[in-house]
Design a protein around this motif. Structure first.
Motif, PDB file in Angstrom:
ATOM      1  N   GLY A  26      -0.067  -4.445   1.602  1.00 17.22           N
ATOM      2  CA  GLY A  26       1.020  -3.658   1.006  1.00 17.22           C
ATOM      3  C   GLY A  26       1.500  -4.280  -0.297  1.00 17.22           C
ATOM      4  O   GLY A  26       1.787  -3.572  -1.273  1.00 17.22           O
ATOM      5  N   TYR A  27       1.574  -5.603  -0.306  1.00 15.86           N
ATOM      6  CA  TYR A  27       2.016  -6.309  -1.517  1.00 15.86           C
ATOM      7  C   TYR A  27       1.019  -6.074  -2.659  1.00 15.86           C
ATOM      8  O   TYR A  27       1.394  -5.729  -3.785  1.00 15.86           O
ATOM      9  CB  TYR A  27       2.151  -7.799  -1.208  1.00 15.86           C
ATOM     10  CG  TYR A  27       2.566  -8.638  -2.394  1.00 15.86           C
ATOM     11  CD1 TYR A  27       3.802  -8.446  -3.013  1.00 15.86           C
ATOM     12  CD2 TYR A  27       1.720  -9.628  -2.891  1.00 15.86           C
ATOM     13  CE1 TYR A  27       4.177  -9.226  -4.106  1.00 15.86           C
ATOM     14  CE2 TYR A  27       2.091 -10.408  -3.981  1.00 15.86           C
ATOM     15  CZ  TYR A  27       3.319 -10.197  -4.581  1.00 15.86           C
ATOM     16  OH  TYR A  27       3.698 -10.961  -5.655  1.00 15.86           O
ATOM     17  N   ILE A  28      -0.265  -6.227  -2.345  1.00 14.00           N
ATOM     18  CA  ILE A  28      -1.295  -6.054  -3.384  1.00 14.00           C
ATOM     19  C   ILE A  28      -1.333  -4.591  -3.854  1.00 14.00           C
ATOM     20  O   ILE A  28      -1.455  -4.314  -5.049  1.00 14.00           O
ATOM     21  CB  ILE A  28      -2.683  -6.508  -2.861  1.00 14.00           C
ATOM     22  CG1 ILE A  28      -2.665  -8.012  -2.575  1.00 14.00           C
ATOM     23  CG2 ILE A  28      -3.778  -6.196  -3.873  1.00 14.00           C
ATOM     24  CD1 ILE A  28      -3.887  -8.543  -1.869  1.00 14.00           C
ATOM     25  N   ALA A  29      -1.189  -3.676  -2.909  1.00 15.52           N
ATOM     26  CA  ALA A  29      -1.204  -2.252  -3.288  1.00 15.52           C
ATOM     27  C   ALA A  29      -0.013  -1.934  -4.188  1.00 15.52           C
ATOM     28  O   ALA A  29      -0.124  -1.156  -5.147  1.00 15.52           O
ATOM     29  CB  ALA A  29      -1.176  -1.382  -2.035  1.00 15.52           C
ATOM     30  N   TRP A  30       1.111  -2.568  -3.912  1.00 17.43           N
ATOM     31  CA  TRP A  30       2.295  -2.372  -4.761  1.00 17.43           C
ATOM     32  C   TRP A  30       2.050  -2.956  -6.159  1.00 17.43           C
ATOM     33  O   TRP A  30       2.323  -2.313  -7.185  1.00 17.43           O
ATOM     34  CB  TRP A  30       3.503  -3.031  -4.087  1.00 17.43           C
ATOM     35  CG  TRP A  30       4.717  -3.111  -4.949  1.00 17.43           C
ATOM     36  CD1 TRP A  30       5.506  -2.066  -5.354  1.00 17.43           C
ATOM     37  CD2 TRP A  30       5.277  -4.303  -5.519  1.00 17.43           C
ATOM     38  NE1 TRP A  30       6.528  -2.545  -6.144  1.00 17.43           N
ATOM     39  CE2 TRP A  30       6.416  -3.911  -6.257  1.00 17.43           C
ATOM     40  CE3 TRP A  30       4.942  -5.657  -5.467  1.00 17.43           C
ATOM     41  CZ2 TRP A  30       7.199  -4.825  -6.946  1.00 17.43           C
ATOM     42  CZ3 TRP A  30       5.730  -6.574  -6.149  1.00 17.43           C
ATOM     43  CH2 TRP A  30       6.842  -6.148  -6.879  1.00 17.43           C
ATOM     44  N   PRO A  32       5.379   2.428  -3.989  1.00 16.98           N
ATOM     45  CA  PRO A  32       6.655   2.213  -4.700  1.00 16.98           C
ATOM     46  C   PRO A  32       7.334   0.906  -4.290  1.00 16.98           C
ATOM     47  O   PRO A  32       8.115   0.345  -5.043  1.00 16.98           O
ATOM     48  CB  PRO A  32       7.498   3.426  -4.294  1.00 16.98           C
ATOM     49  CG  PRO A  32       6.845   4.000  -3.084  1.00 16.98           C
ATOM     50  CD  PRO A  32       5.411   3.585  -3.086  1.00 16.98           C
ATOM     51  N   LYS A  33       7.016   0.425  -3.081  1.00 11.88           N
ATOM     52  CA  LYS A  33       7.615  -0.831  -2.582  1.00 11.88           C
ATOM     53  C   LYS A  33       6.524  -1.646  -1.879  1.00 11.88           C
ATOM     54  O   LYS A  33       5.585  -1.054  -1.341  1.00 11.88           O
ATOM     55  CB  LYS A  33       8.701  -0.520  -1.531  1.00 11.88           C
ATOM     56  CG  LYS A  33       9.970   0.057  -2.093  1.00 11.88           C
ATOM     57  CD  LYS A  33      11.092  -0.012  -1.066  1.00 11.88           C
ATOM     58  CE  LYS A  33      10.770   0.838   0.122  1.00 11.88           C
ATOM     59  NZ  LYS A  33      11.687   1.713   0.691  1.00 11.88           N
ATOM     60  N   ILE A  59      -2.894   2.238 -11.734  1.00 10.86           N
ATOM     61  CA  ILE A  59      -3.073   0.779 -11.894  1.00 10.86           C
ATOM     62  C   ILE A  59      -2.403   0.374 -13.212  1.00 10.86           C
ATOM     63  O   ILE A  59      -2.611   1.038 -14.235  1.00 10.86           O
ATOM     64  CB  ILE A  59      -4.582   0.411 -11.910  1.00 10.86           C
ATOM     65  CG1 ILE A  59      -5.239   0.791 -10.572  1.00 10.86           C
ATOM     66  CG2 ILE A  59      -4.782  -1.075 -12.206  1.00 10.86           C
ATOM     67  CD1 ILE A  59      -6.760   0.696 -10.566  1.00 10.86           C
ATOM     68  N   PRO A  60      -1.575  -0.676 -13.210  1.00  4.85           N
ATOM     69  CA  PRO A  60      -0.856  -1.017 -14.453  1.00  4.85           C
ATOM     70  C   PRO A  60      -1.793  -1.353 -15.615  1.00  4.85           C
ATOM     71  O   PRO A  60      -2.909  -1.805 -15.403  1.00  4.85           O
ATOM     72  CB  PRO A  60      -0.026  -2.255 -14.075  1.00  4.85           C
ATOM     73  CG  PRO A  60      -0.223  -2.488 -12.637  1.00  4.85           C
ATOM     74  CD  PRO A  60      -1.264  -1.568 -12.104  1.00  4.85           C
ATOM     75  N   GLY A  61      -1.279  -1.129 -16.817  1.00  7.67           N
ATOM     76  CA  GLY A  61      -2.091  -1.330 -18.014  1.00  7.67           C
ATOM     77  C   GLY A  61      -2.210  -2.783 -18.447  1.00  7.67           C
ATOM     78  O   GLY A  61      -3.033  -3.118 -19.282  1.00  7.67           O
ATOM     79  N   HIS A  62      -1.393  -3.655 -17.879  1.00  7.05           N
ATOM     80  CA  HIS A  62      -1.346  -5.049 -18.333  1.00  7.05           C
ATOM     81  C   HIS A  62      -1.617  -5.978 -17.157  1.00  7.05           C
ATOM     82  O   HIS A  62      -1.546  -5.555 -15.994  1.00  7.05           O
ATOM     83  CB  HIS A  62       0.062  -5.334 -18.885  1.00  7.05           C
ATOM     84  CG  HIS A  62       1.118  -4.797 -17.954  1.00  7.05           C
ATOM     85  ND1 HIS A  62       1.474  -5.463 -16.800  1.00  7.05           N
ATOM     86  CD2 HIS A  62       1.816  -3.625 -17.951  1.00  7.05           C
ATOM     87  CE1 HIS A  62       2.377  -4.719 -16.147  1.00  7.05           C
ATOM     88  NE2 HIS A  62       2.595  -3.603 -16.830  1.00  7.05           N
TER      89      HIS A  62
END
Ligand code: GLU
Length: 319
Positions: A274-278, A284-285, A303-306
């Motif tokens: 869950g942590y990695i998926a967040w 969202p959490k 997936i974040p850009g940075h």
């Protein structure tokens, strides 16, 4: 931009760890993202062990990776797992093909010679080989062979390689400028990553490569090799890296990211998943979740850009 997911057929993805130690948080994140990218679209997911270097990669580490993936719930579809250490005869065949086509030459340069102060460097700091041994005469090669066993280099032409990465978008590399001639076989006879990874992805029918952005530029020589060896190239999606608060890459030696340590802290993998998926923008959490419950939620565009910063004490907050 070309959409990574637009394709009529189901993808074949893979995870190809180098078992030079126990997995860490970064490897779990890569494995999870690659698994979700393939499985969320009903595709196949293959596992391959990249233990080319027999000294760095004892079998016990590979066994541990399989056990840790099983603990995480990350399954693979190939009954037989290819171990690169057992595939030398296959690499040899393609290596011969390149040699017969005059794409390969022996290189006698020592490490010190390669790292001289005025050696050209690529944008990411890698030394670009200046091509010294490409210019040796047959006589000089014979002479040098008496003193030193050569590595083998692949001639990379002055060609631009363009592709669209599923995360980072359009990419363009010039093989000569950004890579120079690459080693495809070390002087001790061990085949190099760039050659083995291409042959294996080609032979295994991989259509989708998801891995860390540290390998983004490697896609250029790999695309050249896919085409030269007659394979259909996969699509690439490179992931932003997990980094420490001071901007360094996560390292296996850091206890808090080692999966052995994490398995001692957590009786089940769900809080970690869950942590990695967040972190990867999929929840969202950071809530406990099974990998299979992420399948309907997964969207690679989130997936974040940075690069993603991991606080040193992150695991304490997950308990
Ligand atoms: N074996 C490489 C590694 O563990 C990954 C290779 C790849 O995904 O292309 O860093």
């Amino acid at each position: 931009m070309e959409d990574f997911t637009v394709s009529s057929s189901k993808p074949t993805g893979r995870f190809a760890p180098t078992p030079s130690g126990r997995m860490h948080l970064g490897n779990i994140y890569t494995a999870l993202a690659a698994w979700l990218c393939a499985k969320s679209r009903g595709g196949k997911f293959l596992l391959r062990i990249e233990d080319l270097d027999p000294v760095r990669c004892p079998r016990t580490f590979a066994d541990q990776i399989l056990a840790d993936l099983e603990w995480l719930g990350i399954t693979w579809d190939n009954a037989e797992i290819p171990y690169q250490s057992e595939r030398t005869a296959i690499y040899e065949k393609y290596y011969r093909q390149l040699k017969d086509n005059h794409f390969v030459y022996p290189c006698f340069c020592s490490r010190a010679q390669l790292h001289v102060a005025d050696a050209p460097h690529a944008a990411d700091g890698r030394v670009v080989y200046a091509g010294t041994c490409r210019r040796l005469t047959a006589e000089e090669v014979r002479e040098k062979r008496r003193q030193r066993h050569p590595a083998a280099r692949l001639i990379l032409p002055d060609t631009d390689i363009q592709f669209t990465d599923g995360h980072y978008g359009p990419q363009s590399y010039n093989l000569a400028r950004d890579w120079g001639d690459i080693i495809i076989r070390r002087s001790d006879g061990v085949f190099a990553y760039q050659l083995a990874v291409t042959i294996d992805d080609g032979l295994m029918g991989v259509t989708q490569v998801v891995r860390g952005s540290d390998l983004l530029s490697s896609s250029a020589p790999q695309l050249f090799l896919f085409r030269t060896l007659g394979f259909t190239p996969p699509r690439f999606l490179h992931l932003p890296l997990l980094i420490t608060p001071d901007g360094a890459r996560l390292a296996k030696r850091e206890k808090a990211v080692d999966v052995g340590f994490l398995r001692q802290q957590f009786p089940s993998p769900e809080p970690l998943i869950g942590y990695i998926a967040w972190l990867a923008g999929q929840l969202p959490k950071p809530e406990p979740i099974k990998v299979t419950d992420l399948l309907p939620l997964f969207d690679h565009k989130k997936i974040p850009g940075h690069d993603i910063v991991i606080p040193g004490n992150y695991w304490e907050n997950l308990k």
